[in-house]
Scaffold this active site. Structure first.
Site, PDB file in Angstrom:
ATOM      1  N   HIS A 134     -47.158  28.074 -16.990  1.00  0.00           N
ATOM      2  CA  HIS A 134     -47.310  27.615 -15.859  1.00  0.00           C
ATOM      3  C   HIS A 134     -47.335  28.783 -14.377  1.00  0.00           C
ATOM      4  O   HIS A 134     -46.820  29.500 -15.198  1.00  0.00           O
ATOM      5  CB  HIS A 134     -45.612  26.769 -15.666  1.00  0.00           C
ATOM      6  N   CYS A 138     -50.669  22.990 -12.002  1.00  0.00           N
ATOM      7  CA  CYS A 138     -50.066  24.331 -11.069  1.00  0.00           C
ATOM      8  C   CYS A 138     -50.860  25.138 -10.563  1.00  0.00           C
ATOM      9  O   CYS A 138     -49.740  26.568  -9.371  1.00  0.00           O
ATOM     10  CB  CYS A 138     -48.874  24.397 -11.880  1.00  0.00           C
ATOM     11  N   ASP A 147     -41.978  26.455  -6.881  1.00  0.00           N
ATOM     12  CA  ASP A 147     -42.278  25.569  -8.199  1.00  0.00           C
ATOM     13  C   ASP A 147     -42.769  24.386  -7.776  1.00  0.00           C
ATOM     14  O   ASP A 147     -41.391  23.803  -7.379  1.00  0.00           O
ATOM     15  CB  ASP A 147     -41.418  25.869  -9.357  1.00  0.00           C
ATOM     16  N   GLN A 203     -45.479  19.417  -7.417  1.00  0.00           N
ATOM     17  CA  GLN A 203     -47.223  18.778  -7.757  1.00  0.00           C
ATOM     18  C   GLN A 203     -46.591  17.390  -8.451  1.00  0.00           C
ATOM     19  O   GLN A 203     -46.066  16.740 -10.066  1.00  0.00           O
ATOM     20  CB  GLN A 203     -47.061  20.422  -9.301  1.00  0.00           C
TER      21      GLN A 203
END
Length: 272
Positions: free
Chosen positions: A180, A109, A195, A103
């Protein structure tokens, strides 16, 4: 009893580690309707969509449309990341068969989690999408960082068209929103946590006979919810689109697993 707030108004955190000049987007609302429309704009086929998981008990899991092919988990960023640092960094797995990207855009996110969910199920839910097929071809063999560089120009307009949607007012792109999103997918019988803050996928172990959804729930309960039982979390699943006539299922004792509001106004569902 544990409470699992669904936080329809929660949006992603400003990534504090990123330079101030880095591109920033309006954070997505944690809202399955918004996420479904976003995924459709990317090219996900009709008949597939996101839905809220209202609890972690068996009855709540049975109400989720199957097959569940991915899940997106929302957690309090600062609180959880502090614990992760204290426990030590978990090394990403060497799994080239798993599509992962970094990211590089602040507050993206949610978008990254949608991409992780979609790209690792593309043959199943997005076959024939010119945009997704083209993006997969362009990013084949690319590193997570290289995919991140290609992501923003390819998806920026789609993101802008959905970022202000939802039940809450959209924040500024530079807003510091301390939540998140991460995604969970199954690839070759193993569950991976994806992630955008990591350099690669995290191998969470084999998916047992209970399937991906059960594996995700067991993992987030142990890794995220148990250490912070009073914090806010939500879990959104990707699978066959839920019909209007089965939007909510009956819970234990005839309790309807429909939205309930806590004292702070957040939508909550009970979890045992």
């Amino acid at each position: 009893q544990l409470l699992l707030p669904l936080l329809l108004g929660a949006r992603q955190p400003h990534q504090l580690a990123m330079p101030s000049e880095r591109e920033a987007w309006v954070g997505l609302e944690s809202n399955p309707t918004v996420m479904t429309k976003y995924a459709r704009s990317l090219g996900v086929a009709d008949g597939w969509g996101f839905c809220d998981l209202w609890g972690l008990d068996d009855e709540a899991l049975e109400a989720v449309p199957q097959p569940c092919v991915a899940a997106i988990f929302l957690y309090p960023f600062s609180q959880v990341e502090a614990r992760k640092r204290a426990l030590g960094t978990q090394q990403p797995a060497s799994a080239p068969e798993v599509w992962h990207m970094r990211q590089d855009v602040s507050n993206a996110c949610g978008s990254v989690a949608i991409m992780h969910s979609v790209m690792n199920n593309l043959d199943r839910i997005g076959e024939g999408s010119s945009f997704l097929d083209s993006f997969r071809e362009k990013t084949a063999g690319a590193s997570s960082a290289e995919r991140a560089a290609l992501f923003a120009p390819a998806v920026r307009d789609i993101h802008d068209s959905h970022a202000s949607s939802g039940q809450t007012d959209a924040p500024a792109p530079t807003a510091d929103l301390d939540f998140h999103f991460v995604a969970y997918v199954e690839v070759r019988g193993r569950m991976y946590e994806l992630d955008g803050n990591n350099d690669g996928p995290i191998d969470c172990g084999e998916v047992a006979d209970g399937g991906l959804l059960r594996a995700v729930c067991d993992h987030v309960k142990a890794a995220y919810i148990a250490p912070f039982p009073d914090s806010h979390f939500s879990l959104i699943t990707l699978g066959p689109e839920r019909r209007e006539d089965d939007e909510y299922a009956d819970g234990p004792g005839g309790l309807r697993l429909s939205p309930l509001r806590g004292e702070d106004g957040a939508l909550v569902g009970r979890v045992t």
